[in-house]
Design a protein around this motif. Structure first.
Motif, mmCIF file in Angstrom:
data_model
loop_
_atom_site.group_PDB
_atom_site.id
_atom_site.type_symbol
_atom_site.label_atom_id
_atom_site.label_comp_id
_atom_site.label_asym_id
_atom_site.label_seq_id
_atom_site.Cartn_x
_atom_site.Cartn_y
_atom_site.Cartn_z
ATOM 1 N N UNK A 158 -7.369 7.568 -6.685
ATOM 2 C CA UNK A 158 -6.975 8.979 -6.766
ATOM 3 C C UNK A 158 -5.458 9.072 -6.583
ATOM 4 N N UNK A 159 -4.780 9.732 -7.520
ATOM 5 C CA UNK A 159 -3.328 9.862 -7.474
ATOM 6 C C UNK A 159 -2.879 11.177 -6.862
ATOM 7 N N UNK A 160 -3.790 11.952 -6.316
ATOM 8 C CA UNK A 160 -3.431 13.239 -5.706
ATOM 9 C C UNK A 160 -2.544 13.008 -4.491
ATOM 10 N N UNK A 161 -1.433 13.743 -4.345
ATOM 11 C CA UNK A 161 -0.556 13.532 -3.188
ATOM 12 C C UNK A 161 -1.238 13.966 -1.894
ATOM 13 N N UNK A 162 -0.886 13.346 -0.780
ATOM 14 C CA UNK A 162 -1.527 13.712 0.489
ATOM 15 C C UNK A 162 -1.029 15.072 0.966
ATOM 16 N N UNK A 163 -1.844 15.784 1.745
ATOM 17 C CA UNK A 163 -1.376 17.060 2.311
ATOM 18 C C UNK A 163 -0.287 16.822 3.349
ATOM 19 N N UNK A 164 0.462 17.864 3.631
ATOM 20 C CA UNK A 164 1.520 17.770 4.626
ATOM 21 C C UNK A 164 0.975 17.790 6.043
ATOM 22 N N UNK A 165 1.866 17.865 7.027
ATOM 23 C CA UNK A 165 1.414 17.880 8.428
ATOM 24 C C UNK A 165 0.475 19.054 8.692
ATOM 25 N N UNK A 200 3.074 12.925 13.648
ATOM 26 C CA UNK A 200 3.086 11.490 13.936
ATOM 27 C C UNK A 200 2.695 10.711 12.679
ATOM 28 N N UNK A 201 3.448 9.660 12.389
ATOM 29 C CA UNK A 201 3.192 8.826 11.214
ATOM 30 C C UNK A 201 2.699 7.456 11.648
ATOM 31 N N UNK A 202 1.787 6.861 10.880
ATOM 32 C CA UNK A 202 1.343 5.500 11.218
ATOM 33 C C UNK A 202 2.426 4.487 10.894
ATOM 34 N N UNK A 203 2.305 3.267 11.366
ATOM 35 C CA UNK A 203 3.269 2.230 10.966
ATOM 36 C C UNK A 203 3.300 2.096 9.444
ATOM 37 N N UNK A 204 4.485 1.991 8.852
ATOM 38 C CA UNK A 204 4.573 1.977 7.382
ATOM 39 C C UNK A 204 4.118 0.652 6.789
ATOM 40 N N UNK A 205 3.811 0.712 5.502
ATOM 41 C CA UNK A 205 3.531 -0.500 4.739
ATOM 42 C C UNK A 205 4.838 -1.246 4.472
ATOM 43 N N UNK A 206 4.726 -2.435 3.947
ATOM 44 C CA UNK A 206 5.930 -3.231 3.690
ATOM 45 C C UNK A 206 6.835 -2.583 2.657
ATOM 46 N N UNK A 207 6.287 -1.705 1.782
ATOM 47 C CA UNK A 207 7.120 -1.011 0.790
ATOM 48 C C UNK A 207 7.671 0.313 1.309
ATOM 49 N N UNK A 208 7.430 0.642 2.581
ATOM 50 C CA UNK A 208 7.951 1.861 3.173
ATOM 51 C C UNK A 208 7.026 3.057 3.105
ATOM 52 N N UNK A 209 5.922 2.975 2.370
ATOM 53 C CA UNK A 209 4.976 4.094 2.270
ATOM 54 C C UNK A 209 4.092 4.139 3.506
#
Length: 495
Positions: A158-165, A200-209
């Motif tokens: 699914x390419x739908x963008x995630x919702x905001x905070x 709060x954000x989770x630890x990022x992936x290696x590509x920064x996402x």
């Protein structure tokens, strides 16, 4: 084990003419029905349910630093007018033993109607669920979730963008000791905090996402088998959301999809991670072991055929090899299946009982765990939902343990003998305890001896207690434990 109605003022006799027809409610469009609320967030703060406000009840906590011990609990939301059943006026003087037409909130000190305790419904294994293998343990209460998709943007590809905070309408208090109301008394609840965004954000992936890619990310799933007291690991693909949908004092909770399972509700999980990146990885494994022990107690409790069965959600730990920790640690999440419903906290770890949840099963279950462990353990912090199969689904327990050789305990919220004493200070044996003939605290096998004739006379129908139920768990939390050796042997990049 059934919600008990409160003592209500007697209804007045209807004065409508005899020829008047009873009023009926119009059909309710499906679009007006309230959406199910997230239940197993580990924080006790379900988002507002459309159709009515929630009654917030302060919940004092002895150790507020534990994420599974929320600072507030919610009563069942008021039923919206569109869902209200037809108005039926009961007789002014109901006959003795007549059940109440509709459930109402329990008032403090209200008497209990034992007539409302119904017999448990059979729980057969559906045809879609494969039969257990020969020699394997049969799960007493099958888990077959049926709910709307809480996070469709996490479906595979699914390419739908995630919702905001998202907004947290009842944020948890800061992790600081609450003021005490007096010596030997429960802590005073802190004042409610204003609503705030959960950023709060989770630890990022290696590509920064921060959100998992559309095809998911490969992780190592660690599960604990209580029967053999061993850890097992498998590789699965998951998608984790970018922002949390709920939070506790110390942990944030994210939607997660297990793409290794067939599409549908069984893919829906919640992933919990500490807000402190320096929290030891072992703490996640300790919580899984504790929930596995509580699940064992629940299975033994259900064998006695109680009025309402209980079950704990199956918890696990996932290790995310493609995510980068800011402090160089392994990135792990605690995960468990997502369940929809009204999340209620019934007790805490210091003797508190929810006055707005008139239930017998939660305290009877805690009492049973003390008996079955021969006074060496007590499950508290009972919280969860009642699913559509009329089964109590609990999560995030706390267990008090008696000090023993080679037994470490279950974290700082394990208050040992003090916590056990606080439970029995407020616990009064209810109808479920009496129906199961659970012995009082000072008549447990701990006082008589497990094989003594006096013990057989006290509870001849109950299973034989096991004072060594914690032995295998203490070994797995040793510095040379299987769990920690397994963590050191896990392959893949960590930082």
């Amino acid at each position: 084990g059934v919600a008990t109605p409160a003592a209500m003022p007697p209804a007045s006799t209807p004065t409508t003419p005899a020829a008047a027809q009873p009023m009926t409610m119009p059909p309710v469009p499906a679009a007006q029905l309230p959406m199910p609320t997230p239940a197993n967030t580990g924080s006790g703060f379900p988002p507002p349910t459309p159709g009515g406000p929630m009654a917030m009840v302060p919940t004092p906590s002895r150790v507020p630093g534990r994420s599974s011990t929320p600072a507030f609990a919610f009563a069942i939301p008021q039923m919206p007018l569109a869902m209200a059943p037809p108005v039926v006026t009961p007789p002014a003087a109901p006959l003795p033993g007549m059940p109440v037409q509709f459930p109402r909130p329990l008032a403090a000190g209200a008497p209990v109607r034992t007539q409302l305790a119904a017999q448990p419904l059979p729980q057969p294994i559906p045809p879609s669920e494969p039969a257990p293998a020969s020699g394997s343990r049969v799960r007493c209460v099958p888990f077959n979730p049926r709910h709307m998709d809480p996070a469709p943007h996490l479906n595979e590809n699914c390419m739908e963008p995630p919702p905001g905070p998202r907004m947290n309408m009842a944020p948890p208090p800061d992790p600081s000791p609450p003021p005490m109301s007096g010596f030997g008394m429960a802590p005073v609840e802190p004042p409610p905090a204003p609503p705030r965004l959960m950023t709060f954000l989770p630890p990022p992936l290696s590509n920064g996402a921060y959100i998992s890619p559309p095809d998911g990310e490969m992780v190592t799933k660690h599960t604990f088998d209580f029967a053999s007291k061993t850890w097992m690991k498998t590789k699965i693909r998951v998608r984790i959301d970018q922002y949390p949908f709920q939070e506790g004092t110390l942990r944030s909770v994210f939607y997660m999809k297990d793409l290794s399972k067939p599409p549908g509700p069984q893919q829906d999980y919640v992933a919990k991670i500490s807000k402190d990146p320096r929290e030891p990885v072992e703490a996640y494994f300790f919580d899984v072991e504790m929930q596995a022990l509580a699940a064992y107690f629940a299975e033994e409790y259900n064998r006695l055929n109680p009025p309402k069965k209980v079950a704990y959600l199956e918890a696990a730990v996932i290790e995310c090899h493609q995510r980068v920790s800011p402090v160089g640690h392994k990135v792990v999440f605690a995960i468990e299946p997502y369940v929809a419903g009204c999340f209620i906290k019934y007790t805490n770890n210091f003797g508190w009982i929810n006055p707005c949840a008139g239930r017998h099963t939660p305290q009877a279950f805690s009492h049973f765990t003390y008996y079955l462990s021969q006074g060496t353990a007590l499950v508290v912090d009972v919280q969860g939902v009642t699913d559509d199969a009329n089964v109590d689904r609990y999560t995030d327990p706390q267990i008090h343990t008696m000090p023993q050789p080679n037994v470490v305990g279950f974290g700082k919220a394990d208050l040992h003998a003090e916590g056990i004493s606080k439970f029995f200070e407020t616990h009064v044996c209810n109808n479920v305890c009496e129906a199961m003939r659970l012995p009082p605290r000072f008549k447990t096998p701990l006082a008589y001896g497990i094989h003594s004739p006096a013990m057989c006379a006290v509870a001849p129908h109950l299973p034989m207690p096991n004072p060594n139920v914690l032995d295998g768990l203490s070994a797995s939390r040793n510095p040379c434990s299987n769990a920690q050796r397994m963590q050191r042997q896990c392959s893949g990049p960590t930082a």
